[in-house]
Design a protein around this motif. Structure first.
Motif, PDB file in Angstrom:
ATOM      1  N   SER A   6       0.812  -1.221   0.000  1.00  0.00           N
ATOM      2  CA  SER A   6       0.000   0.000   0.000  1.00  0.00           C
ATOM      3  C   SER A   6       0.840   1.264   0.000  1.00  0.00           C
ATOM      4  CB  SER A   6      -0.916   0.011   1.221  1.00  0.00           C
ATOM      5  OG  SER A   6      -0.145   0.030   2.406  1.00  0.00           O
ATOM      6  N   SER A   7       2.171   1.138   0.100  1.00  0.00           N
ATOM      7  CA  SER A   7       3.099   2.279   0.116  1.00  0.00           C
ATOM      8  C   SER A   7       2.882   3.212   1.299  1.00  0.00           C
ATOM      9  CB  SER A   7       2.995   3.084  -1.205  1.00  0.00           C
ATOM     10  OG  SER A   7       3.302   2.286  -2.310  1.00  0.00           O
ATOM     11  N   ASP A   8       2.264   2.738   2.361  1.00  0.00           N
ATOM     12  CA  ASP A   8       1.975   3.612   3.505  1.00  0.00           C
ATOM     13  C   ASP A   8       3.248   4.169   4.136  1.00  0.00           C
ATOM     14  OD1 ASP A   8      -0.747   3.472   3.310  1.00  0.00           O
ATOM     15  OD2 ASP A   8      -0.969   1.825   4.737  1.00  0.00           O
ATOM     16  N   LYS A   9       4.225   3.291   4.419  1.00  0.00           N
ATOM     17  CA  LYS A   9       5.440   3.771   5.089  1.00  0.00           C
ATOM     18  C   LYS A   9       6.226   4.722   4.206  1.00  0.00           C
ATOM     19  CE  LYS A   9       5.903  -0.805   6.951  1.00  0.00           C
ATOM     20  NZ  LYS A   9       6.693  -2.013   6.859  1.00  0.00           N
ATOM     21  N   THR A  10       6.097   4.540   2.898  1.00  0.00           N
ATOM     22  CA  THR A  10       6.869   5.324   1.955  1.00  0.00           C
ATOM     23  C   THR A  10       6.570   6.809   2.085  1.00  0.00           C
ATOM     24  OG1 THR A  10       6.535   3.453   0.487  1.00  0.00           O
ATOM     25  CG2 THR A  10       7.560   5.392  -0.463  1.00  0.00           C
ATOM     26  N   ARG A  11       5.382   7.139   2.539  1.00  0.00           N
ATOM     27  CA  ARG A  11       4.999   8.539   2.636  1.00  0.00           C
ATOM     28  C   ARG A  11       5.935   9.326   3.543  1.00  0.00           C
ATOM     29  NH1 ARG A  11       0.646   5.806   1.101  1.00  0.00           N
ATOM     30  NH2 ARG A  11      -1.043   6.868  -0.005  1.00  0.00           N
TER      31      ARG A  11
END
Length: 320
Positions: free
Chosen positions: A90-95
């Motif tokens: 979900s790319s959550d940490k990437t933010r």
């Protein structure tokens, strides 16, 4: 140029073929095994999201703490204009990284799930209309052909997922990552650290039984996709610490002698009472081990960051 591109590097039937091969090989060997990637259908992903909020499961919170605290340092150390995330989900940490990588032009998420890539890209582009996202439907454990993007590039492999690979698989994976790095590029690697056995076991055997349901979900996936007749109630969830190998093993133990039919494979699998299937290995690391494994793949550890309680680490490495 469109702000979003999606490139498929896997055949349409690759997931089905891989599941068939893994189940056939894993359930006809002694001892029996199943790879942890088959936990993650839609229900499995929901269960894992729930696991990350449990009081016993510290890795997600610990890694997020590091990212929030150290993202400015990571950005300053890399100057990345492209972020490549392996197993992006979900790319959550990437933010947290995107907020600090002020010179970033391109984001390349790599995942086997097209729906996850599409969902993550839509959310990111709504928040960051100037970003270019080139998503790859690919298996990051195999050779990758990356799109042309500006450097320096930062390759991120977060979540401690590297611990799910056996030592020989880790060496092969890190060697593969090394081939992706050009001068000026870097690898950001998340690793869970060795700690007290009771803390580790509780993280994989929570009081609410969510991890048990997650573990048994692999049986539901095999039932649905291959027509098997597993009854999850016939199996108990186990989490064990192996102090010699310094890893947690998740297993399913047959409560009684039973046979399971898997029609799509023309296979009947027999289980003795008490027989176990290993479904996951989750290795834990020390700094010296991370440094040595990186060095063995042709990379040098440059930075090492932990959360305040030293439960989890992010390391930054470059090619040598």
């Amino acid at each position: 140029m469109s702000p979003f591109q999606l490139t498929r590097t896997l055949p349409e039937d690759a997931t089905d073929a891989a599941l068939r091969a893994d189940v056939l090989q894993g359930l006809t060997r002694t001892p029996k095994t199943l790879p942890p990637k088959w936990f993650y259908d839609a229900r499995g992903s929901e269960l894992f999201d729930e696991i990350t909020t449990l009081p016993e499961y510290y890795p997600t919170r610990a890694e997020r703490e590091i990212l929030l605290d150290r993202a400015p340092e990571i950005a300053a150390a890399t100057g990345a204009r492209t972020l490549i995330e392996l197993g992006s989900g979900s790319s959550d940490k990437t933010r947290h990284l995107l907020d600090e990588l002020t010179g970033l032009v391109s984001y390349v998420p790599v995942d086997v799930s097209e729906s996850a890539l599409n969902g993550a890209a839509a959310a990111l582009l709504a928040e960051r209309p100037g970003l270019r996202v080139h998503a790859l439907i690919a298996d990051f454990t195999h050779a990758l052909t990356l799109p042309a993007t500006p450097g320096p590039r930062l390759v991120a492999f977060l979540g401690g997922t590297i611990g799910n690979l056996l030592p020989a698989e880790r060496a092969e994976f890190l060697a593969l990552v090394r081939t992706l790095l050009e001068p000026g590029d870097a690898l950001l690697l998340g690793t869970d650290l060795v700690k007290d056995e009771s803390v580790l076991v509780r993280a994989y055997d929570d009081a609410a039984g969510v991890t048990a349901a997650f573990n048994k979900n692999v049986l539901t996936v095999i039932n649905r996709e291959l027509g098997a007749d597993f009854s999850p109630a016939d199996f108990s969830h186990l989490a064990r610490w192996d102090p010699e190998r310094e890893w947690i093993e998740m297993r399913l133990r047959a409560r009684r002698a039973l046979s399971v039919k898997i029609p799509e494979l023309d296979l009947v699998v027999h289980f003795a009472a008490g027989e176990e299937v290993r479904t996951e290995v989750s290795a834990k690391f020390r700094q010296d081990r991370v440094r040595d494994e990186l060095r063995g793949a042709g990379m040098e550890l440059r930075h090492w960051w932990t959360d305040g309680a030293e439960r989890f680490a992010l390391s930054l490495a470059t090619a040598v």
